[in-house]
Structure formats: C-alpha cells, structure tokens
Enzyme design. Structure first.
Site, mmCIF file in Angstrom:
data_model
loop_
_atom_site.group_PDB
_atom_site.id
_atom_site.type_symbol
_atom_site.label_atom_id
_atom_site.label_comp_id
_atom_site.label_asym_id
_atom_site.label_seq_id
_atom_site.Cartn_x
_atom_site.Cartn_y
_atom_site.Cartn_z
ATOM 1 N N ASP A 19 2.598 8.484 2.078
ATOM 2 C CA ASP A 19 1.654 8.220 0.990
ATOM 3 C C ASP A 19 0.950 9.486 0.471
ATOM 4 O OD1 ASP A 19 2.070 5.969 2.771
ATOM 5 O OD2 ASP A 19 0.613 4.871 1.587
ATOM 6 N N HIS B 39 -1.617 5.231 6.510
ATOM 7 C CA HIS B 39 -1.886 6.666 6.380
ATOM 8 C C HIS B 39 -1.936 7.395 7.725
ATOM 9 C CE1 HIS B 39 -3.721 6.628 2.040
ATOM 10 N NE2 HIS B 39 -2.715 5.773 2.172
ATOM 11 N N ASN C 165 -1.075 6.248 -4.144
ATOM 12 C CA ASN C 165 -2.424 6.834 -4.103
ATOM 13 C C ASN C 165 -2.475 8.191 -4.793
ATOM 14 O OD1 ASN C 165 -2.410 5.583 -0.830
ATOM 15 N ND2 ASN C 165 -3.746 4.766 -2.411
ATOM 16 N N HIS D 140 5.365 -1.692 2.936
ATOM 17 C CA HIS D 140 3.972 -1.297 2.783
ATOM 18 C C HIS D 140 3.103 -2.388 3.383
ATOM 19 C CE1 HIS D 140 1.234 1.513 0.732
ATOM 20 N NE2 HIS D 140 0.442 0.451 0.548
ATOM 21 N N HIS E 285 -1.860 -0.601 -4.192
ATOM 22 C CA HIS E 285 -2.635 0.050 -5.261
ATOM 23 C C HIS E 285 -1.793 0.299 -6.516
ATOM 24 C CE1 HIS E 285 -6.221 0.565 -2.897
ATOM 25 N NE2 HIS E 285 -5.559 1.186 -1.939
#
Length: 264
Positions: free
Chosen positions: A8, A177, A40, A150, A68
């Site tokens: 990410d 992350h 991101n 994800h 996101h």
C-alpha cells in the site's frame, strides 16, 4: 515470470519512495511485471488521475485498490477507461471500474484480481464466491494469476490463501499496512503472504502522523489524520512463477527503509 508487488503506497512519501526505489528493485529482482496497491496514494485516501499516471510512468504496470477506492471523487472520471487499474471485484454489480484484468509487459502476461474482505469492513459480496467465479474464467487462458485480498482479519486472509491454493500463483493481503513474516508456498503451488505491508512514512502510525492517532486513542475524540512526513520504508513481495504451470517457484517479502538502503 518474476513479479514484484509493492505494498500500500501512502501519500507523497510513498510515491517518492516508489520512484526512488523502483530502479533498484528492478536491478535486484529483475521483475518482468510490477504491481502496486494505490488506494492510499493521494494524501492517504484514494487516488487521482495525475498520481495514476505518475505511478505508471515510474514503472508500475498495474494498480490494485481497496476500501478507500472512492475517497477521491476524481476516480469516477477515469477508472472505467483505465484497464491497468482494478478495484475490489466483490463490490456490488454496477460499481464503476473492473475487479480483474490482464497486465502485459513485453511478452509476459499476468492476470491480477482484487478482492475485499467482509470482516471489520463495509458490506460487500462474498469474496470467496467471487474468486470462484473469476478464476474459473481466467484459468481458461491464463496460468499466472495474482490475487490482492484487501482485508482486515488475518484469519480471513489465511482462509483465502488455502481456498485458492492451486488456483492462483500468488495470494497476498493488503490493508493492514504491517508486513507479516509468513511468506510461504502452499502445498498446491500457490505463494502466500498475509500482508505485504506499506510503502511510505516509516515512523508514523500506519503512515499517519502519530501524535494525532495517539490523541484519538487517549481521548476518543474525532481527530483529523494527516500523512506523516518521516523517513520512508518500502514493503512488498517478490514471486517467481513457473509460466508453464502457474505454480510459484519462490516467494520472498521485501523490506527496505531509509536507514538501511544503500543506493547502487
């Protein structure tokens, strides 16, 4: 086929890290194809057209997304026309974009699939059934397949790895992350890693300024998160795939930070 997946990408620090390290990664791992998670990349939330071009121009061949995906509304203007970018395939029917694609570089082809988990994340269709549907089609013409799952829960990611063993070349997790130390090749030949980690600010909290995150944990009050401006790190995964069978020959996590990296 050799593939590098970049975890990410968070904000400007993450994008600059990709541009700085991609020549080094290509020299060290000799990848035919580079894939990155970009959900991101724009200020820690979403992505826009300029950043998408920036990543492709830097040498990324395909971009996956996540929860996101829609945070930057500009994505609605180009996602349908960008075949190298995919969003989670198990979002509701009629959602813009595509959930899988085939990325080409030279004479190499890699099918990439994006799925999103249902544990501790907004509602979505079943990722396991959607994986069945997509892979049954892709495997008619493609042996080399990468799945970016994800998801929040490690159990859901591990279950997906076992569920797709022998049907995908690499199943890796994104979203948390934090890179996991469990890279392995499963019995039927699928390489697996629970989470590839992130690329961006090393000394924040998941890429965000740590002071605001700590304040929220202490007070419970709403707090605006900002991408941290700290030293960088890059996390990712390298996989070597047998093109004749689609089985992984080797998988290895990649972890580099500003203090340890020695420029060529």
């Amino acid at each position: 086929m050799k593939v590098v997946f970049i975890g990410d990408i968070v904000g400007n620090v993450g994008r600059e890290t990709v541009k700085r390290l991609l020549p080094w990664l290509k020299d060290r791992y000799q990848p035919h194809i580079v894939i990155a998670n970009g959900e991101n990349a724009a200020g820690g939330r979403g992505i826009n057209a300029a950043i998408t071009r920036e990543l492709f121009e830097a040498g990324v061949h395909g971009i996956t997304m996540g929860n996101h995906t829609w945070d930057n509304r500009e994505i609605f203007e180009f996602i349908d026309d960008e075949p190298r970018m995919i969003r989670p395939a198990n979002l509701p029917p009629g959602t813009p974009g595509r959930g899988y694609t085939v990325v080409k570089a030279g004479n190499k082809e890699l099918a990439i699939v994006n799925l999103i988990g249902r544990t501790f994340l907004p509602p979505s269709d079943c990722p396991f059934r959607k994986a069945d549907e997509i892979l049954s089609e892709l495997r008619k013409q493609h042996k080399c397949i990468l799945v970016d799952f994800h998801a929040e829960a490690t159990s859901e990611k591990i279950a997906m790895g076992w569920y797709l063993d022998g049907r995908a070349s690499l199943v890796l997790g994104t979203h948390t992350h934090v890179q996991t130390n469990d890279d392995r090749i499963l019995p039927e030949g699928t390489a697996y890693v629970t989470d590839a980690g992130m690329t961006g600010p090393r000394d924040g909290v998941l890429g965000m300024e740590r002071e605001n995150v700590i304040r929220k944990f202490i007070t419970g009050m709403p707090t605006r998160f900002q991408v941290a401006e700290t030293k960088w790190h890059l996390n990712g995964v390298f996989v070597d795939i047998d093109e004749a069978t689609g089985r992984a020959n080797r998988v290895q996590t990649i972890r580099v930070d500003e203090d340890s990296w020695i420029p060529a």
